[in-house]
Design a protein around this motif. Structure first.
Motif, short mmCIF file in Angstrom:
data_model
loop_
_atom_site.label_atom_id
_atom_site.label_comp_id
_atom_site.label_asym_id
_atom_site.label_seq_id
_atom_site.Cartn_x
_atom_site.Cartn_y
_atom_site.Cartn_z
N SER A 209 -4.77 9.25 7.36
CA SER A 209 -3.76 8.21 7.60
C SER A 209 -2.53 8.80 8.28
N GLN A 210 -2.15 10.01 7.88
CA GLN A 210 -0.96 10.65 8.47
C GLN A 210 -1.18 10.98 9.94
N ARG A 211 -2.42 11.28 10.30
CA ARG A 211 -2.69 11.62 11.69
C ARG A 211 -2.52 10.44 12.64
N ILE A 212 -2.78 9.23 12.15
CA ILE A 212 -2.71 8.05 13.02
C ILE A 212 -1.43 7.24 12.82
N ALA A 213 -0.65 7.58 11.79
CA ALA A 213 0.56 6.82 11.49
C ALA A 213 1.72 7.26 12.37
N PRO A 214 2.66 6.35 12.66
CA PRO A 214 3.87 6.75 13.40
C PRO A 214 4.75 7.66 12.55
N GLY A 215 5.79 8.24 13.18
CA GLY A 215 6.59 9.28 12.53
C GLY A 215 7.16 8.90 11.19
N LYS A 216 7.87 7.75 11.10
CA LYS A 216 8.50 7.36 9.85
C LYS A 216 7.45 7.10 8.77
N MET A 217 6.37 6.41 9.13
CA MET A 217 5.32 6.14 8.16
C MET A 217 4.61 7.42 7.74
N ARG A 218 4.52 8.40 8.64
CA ARG A 218 3.88 9.67 8.31
C ARG A 218 4.63 10.40 7.20
N ARG A 219 5.96 10.35 7.26
CA ARG A 219 6.75 11.00 6.21
C ARG A 219 6.57 10.29 4.87
N LYS A 220 6.50 8.97 4.89
CA LYS A 220 6.28 8.23 3.65
C LYS A 220 4.93 8.57 3.05
N LEU A 221 3.90 8.63 3.90
CA LEU A 221 2.56 8.95 3.41
C LEU A 221 2.50 10.37 2.84
N ASP A 222 3.24 11.28 3.43
CA ASP A 222 3.27 12.65 2.92
C ASP A 222 3.84 12.69 1.52
N ARG A 223 4.93 11.96 1.28
CA ARG A 223 5.55 11.95 -0.04
C ARG A 223 4.70 11.18 -1.04
N LEU A 224 4.06 10.10 -0.56
CA LEU A 224 3.16 9.37 -1.45
C LEU A 224 1.97 10.23 -1.85
N SER A 225 1.49 11.04 -0.92
CA SER A 225 0.38 11.95 -1.23
C SER A 225 0.76 12.93 -2.33
N ASP A 226 1.99 13.46 -2.26
CA ASP A 226 2.47 14.36 -3.31
C ASP A 226 2.53 13.65 -4.66
N SER A 227 3.08 12.43 -4.67
CA SER A 227 3.18 11.67 -5.91
C SER A 227 1.79 11.33 -6.45
N TRP A 228 0.87 11.04 -5.55
CA TRP A 228 -0.49 10.71 -5.97
C TRP A 228 -1.14 11.90 -6.67
N GLN A 229 -0.92 13.10 -6.13
CA GLN A 229 -1.49 14.31 -6.75
C GLN A 229 -0.86 14.54 -8.13
N LEU A 230 0.45 14.35 -8.22
CA LEU A 230 1.13 14.49 -9.50
C LEU A 230 0.59 13.49 -10.51
N MET A 231 0.39 12.26 -10.06
CA MET A 231 -0.14 11.21 -10.92
C MET A 231 -1.51 11.60 -11.45
N HIS A 232 -2.37 12.10 -10.56
CA HIS A 232 -3.72 12.49 -10.98
C HIS A 232 -3.68 13.62 -12.00
N ASP A 233 -2.87 14.64 -11.73
CA ASP A 233 -2.80 15.79 -12.62
C ASP A 233 -2.30 15.39 -14.00
N TYR A 234 -1.35 14.45 -14.06
CA TYR A 234 -0.82 14.05 -15.35
C TYR A 234 -1.80 13.17 -16.12
N PHE A 235 -2.27 12.08 -15.50
CA PHE A 235 -3.04 11.09 -16.25
C PHE A 235 -4.45 11.58 -16.60
N TRP A 236 -5.05 12.42 -15.76
CA TRP A 236 -6.39 12.89 -16.07
C TRP A 236 -6.36 14.06 -17.06
N SER A 237 -5.18 14.53 -17.42
CA SER A 237 -5.09 15.60 -18.41
C SER A 237 -5.29 15.08 -19.82
#
Length: 357
Positions: A209-237
């Motif tokens: 998604s980041q490869r095809i998204a425009p600049g501003k949306m790419r930054r949002k997706l990058d931060r959402l990806s980080d939050s998504w990983q944090l979410m997975h690590d917490y809830f699946w523990s």
């Protein structure tokens, strides 16, 4: 500007609807409604709000990651695309400190106050504001607060798709359009579960998604990806807590759909309950499209269209009004807390002390 456009679109759709149906018949539908079923169906807003608040309590971590986002860094403001770009990337550290707590009363206040913002923000984005207030009140570090709310929204969407897919599979008369919606619903459910449970798949989706998204949306997706990983690590523990939250979410959305069926009974109409499990989620999903004001218009049109085999358009329009009340009543309950929201939304727009000018 976008808000005024969404209001205009909602008004346009409502004008089209009400000029094509028998408005006197709509009034008559409410005059002849069953007062007992109407009271029961509208009253379900209370236990649904309480159960949603209890789930928010269960989402709070028993231990809080140490060293995450400092209090001076604001979370993304869901009302502002510029502020949303300032979200900090989450990080997980192994050390833990005292458990984060959220009282049942405050959880209810957060739910109700977010309902007010959901009336004016598209796709129920007001729910994302809860992450800021949990962080601001010291319940959670900012990155984990955002992850908790993202997981809450994901549970809601997947639970809705579970019941929608179940109902569509059992729906008796499926034309090609319904087969397409059935396959799309099941596909969305499978993809959503994979995103939540398979980190490698989630990373690949975000990277593509980041490869095809425009600049501003790419930054949002990058931060959402980080939050998504944090979410997975917490809830699946904690698999037990994950199972409780999942089951609670499925029950909550069963009750939401049951409430809509009770609305139909209150209007002295009828549709099979299994058909309601298929059709009402489709109307709810239509209302989540960021085209109209709080889903008004698109949701009403979808209800009239999908329930056409079971009752006339005036009843469908009345059902649309009652479905809007599902969002309006909690928003009215949240009005006493709106001042706190407005005050903290204003703080989003103020530069943080010690930050660069």
């Amino acid at each position: 500007m976008k808000r005024w456009v969404s209001i205009a679109v909602s008004l346009l759709i409502l004008i089209v609807i009400y000029t094509r149906i028998d408005f006197a018949g709509l009034v008559q539908v409410f005059q002849q409604c069953d007062p007992v079923w109407m009271a029961i169906s509208l009253g379900m807003v209370v236990p649904l709000t309480l159960l949603t608040a209890w789930r928010l309590q269960q989402l709070m971590p028993r231990v809080r990651p140490q060293g995450a986002m400092p209090r001076g860094i604001p979370l993304p403001n869901p009302a502002s695309s510029e502020d949303s770009d300032r979200a900090a990337s989450p990080a997980i550290e192994s050390a833990a400190v005292s458990a984060a707590t959220l009282s049942f009363g405050e959880a209810n206040r957060l739910i109700l106050a977010a309902s007010v913002l959901n009336m004016v923000l598209p796709s129920k984005m007001g729910d994302l504001a809860k992450s800021y207030f949990m962080r601001d009140r010291g319940h959670l570090d900012g990155s984990l607060a955002f992850s908790v709310v993202v997981f809450e929204k994901a549970c809601d969407m997947l639970s809705l798709l579970v019941w929608c897919g179940f109902g569509l599979l059992l729906y008796p008369s499926k034309d090609p359009l319904f087969w397409i919606m059935t396959l799309a619903t099941i596909g969305g459910l499978v993809a959503g579960v994979a995103l939540l449970s398979w980190p490698a798949f989630a990373r690949s989706v975000f990277a593509a998604s980041q490869r095809i998204a425009p600049g501003k949306m790419r930054r949002k997706l990058d931060r959402l990806s980080d939050s998504w990983q944090l979410m997975h690590d917490y809830f699946w523990s904690d698999r037990r807590q994950l199972a409780i939250i999942t089951l609670t979410s499925i029950v909550i959305w069963f009750l939401h759909l049951l409430q809509i069926w009770f609305f139909i009974l209150a209007l002295r109409a009828f549709a099979p309950f299994l058909a309601n499990l298929a059709l009402s989620p489709l109307a709810i999903l239509a209302g989540l499209l960021p085209l109209t004001f709080a889903g008004v218009g698109t949701r009403d049109a979808a209800l009239i269209l999908f329930y056409q085999p079971y009752f006339a358009a005036p009843i469908g329009a009345a059902l649309g009004l009652l479905c809007t009340s599902r969002y309006l009543l909690p928003a009215i309950g949240g009005l006493p807390f709106l001042g706190q929201y407005l005050l903290q939304l204003k703080r989003w727009q103020q530069p943080t002390a010690g930050s660069d000018p």
